[in-house]
Motif scaffolding. Structure first.
Motif, mmCIF file in Angstrom:
data_model
loop_
_atom_site.group_PDB
_atom_site.id
_atom_site.type_symbol
_atom_site.label_atom_id
_atom_site.label_comp_id
_atom_site.label_asym_id
_atom_site.label_seq_id
_atom_site.Cartn_x
_atom_site.Cartn_y
_atom_site.Cartn_z
ATOM 1 N N ASN A 47 0.821 -1.212 0.000
ATOM 2 C CA ASN A 47 0.000 0.000 0.000
ATOM 3 C C ASN A 47 0.852 1.258 0.000
ATOM 4 O O ASN A 47 0.592 2.206 0.728
ATOM 5 C CB ASN A 47 -0.964 -0.044 1.194
ATOM 6 C CG ASN A 47 -1.958 -1.160 1.051
ATOM 7 O OD1 ASN A 47 -2.721 -1.194 0.089
ATOM 8 N ND2 ASN A 47 -1.941 -2.104 1.971
ATOM 9 N N GLU A 48 1.845 1.256 -0.864
ATOM 10 C CA GLU A 48 2.703 2.431 -1.061
ATOM 11 C C GLU A 48 2.635 2.796 -2.532
ATOM 12 O O GLU A 48 2.759 1.936 -3.387
ATOM 13 C CB GLU A 48 4.138 2.113 -0.670
ATOM 14 C CG GLU A 48 4.294 1.756 0.792
ATOM 15 C CD GLU A 48 5.711 1.329 1.132
ATOM 16 O OE1 GLU A 48 6.595 1.447 0.272
ATOM 17 O OE2 GLU A 48 5.907 0.871 2.244
ATOM 18 N N ALA A 58 -0.579 0.438 -6.938
ATOM 19 C CA ALA A 58 -1.115 0.809 -5.629
ATOM 20 C C ALA A 58 -1.840 2.150 -5.683
ATOM 21 O O ALA A 58 -2.794 2.367 -4.938
ATOM 22 C CB ALA A 58 -0.010 0.849 -4.583
ATOM 23 N N LEU A 62 -5.326 3.151 -3.717
ATOM 24 C CA LEU A 62 -5.166 4.199 -2.702
ATOM 25 C C LEU A 62 -5.957 5.451 -3.062
ATOM 26 O O LEU A 62 -6.595 6.053 -2.198
ATOM 27 C CB LEU A 62 -3.688 4.525 -2.506
ATOM 28 C CG LEU A 62 -2.850 3.415 -1.873
ATOM 29 C CD1 LEU A 62 -1.366 3.777 -1.907
ATOM 30 C CD2 LEU A 62 -3.299 3.115 -0.449
ATOM 31 N N GLU A 67 -7.142 0.106 0.826
ATOM 32 C CA GLU A 67 -5.868 -0.571 0.990
ATOM 33 C C GLU A 67 -6.084 -2.024 0.596
ATOM 34 O O GLU A 67 -7.214 -2.528 0.649
ATOM 35 C CB GLU A 67 -5.370 -0.474 2.436
ATOM 36 C CG GLU A 67 -4.968 0.936 2.805
ATOM 37 C CD GLU A 67 -4.381 1.052 4.196
ATOM 38 O OE1 GLU A 67 -4.418 0.065 4.973
ATOM 39 O OE2 GLU A 67 -3.889 2.143 4.511
ATOM 40 N N ARG A 69 -5.165 -6.204 0.790
ATOM 41 C CA ARG A 69 -4.655 -7.362 1.526
ATOM 42 C C ARG A 69 -4.719 -8.541 0.581
ATOM 43 O O ARG A 69 -5.818 -8.954 0.185
ATOM 44 C CB ARG A 69 -5.502 -7.668 2.753
ATOM 45 C CG ARG A 69 -5.338 -6.713 3.881
ATOM 46 C CD ARG A 69 -6.107 -7.239 5.098
ATOM 47 N NE ARG A 69 -6.707 -6.108 5.774
ATOM 48 C CZ ARG A 69 -7.894 -6.085 6.332
ATOM 49 N NH1 ARG A 69 -8.652 -7.145 6.314
ATOM 50 N NH2 ARG A 69 -8.343 -5.005 6.912
ATOM 51 N N PRO A 82 -9.525 1.986 5.045
ATOM 52 C CA PRO A 82 -8.871 2.065 6.382
ATOM 53 C C PRO A 82 -9.668 2.890 7.366
ATOM 54 O O PRO A 82 -10.512 3.663 7.033
ATOM 55 C CB PRO A 82 -7.524 2.721 6.076
ATOM 56 C CG PRO A 82 -7.611 3.297 4.730
ATOM 57 C CD PRO A 82 -8.794 2.675 4.030
#
Length: 82
Positions: A47-48, A58, A62, A67, A69, A82
């Motif tokens: 998540n960058e 990502a 984002l 985010e 998983r 989030p």
């Protein structure tokens, strides 16, 4: 324009807190296969979104407010707010 814009558009339309897609479903959205590294390395799903790190994928989730998983074993990704 990014290869991952269709994923971002789909996530933008999600009203819930989480959504799960298989790799095949994501590939169908993109109209192309995911790179081999997406199937092999959980870090690809990090998540960058740093351009320096090259994580343009990502940015798609984002920017849509999610985010990721990943479960490489299940070949699926859960996107959550989030």
């Amino acid at each position: 324009m990014s290869v991952y814009d269709p994923l971002r558009a789909k996530l933008d339309s999600v009203r819930g807190q989480t959504v799960r897609f298989t790799f095949s479903e994501i590939e169908a959205l993109l109209g192309r296969p995911l790179p081999a590294s997406a199937h092999k390395f959980s870090a690809w799903w990090g998540n960058e979104s740093s351009r320096k790190a090259g994580h343009t994928q990502a940015r798609a989730w984002l920017l849509a407010g999610f985010e990721a998983r990943v479960s490489l074993k299940q070949r699926a990704v859960e996107f959550h707010r989030p």
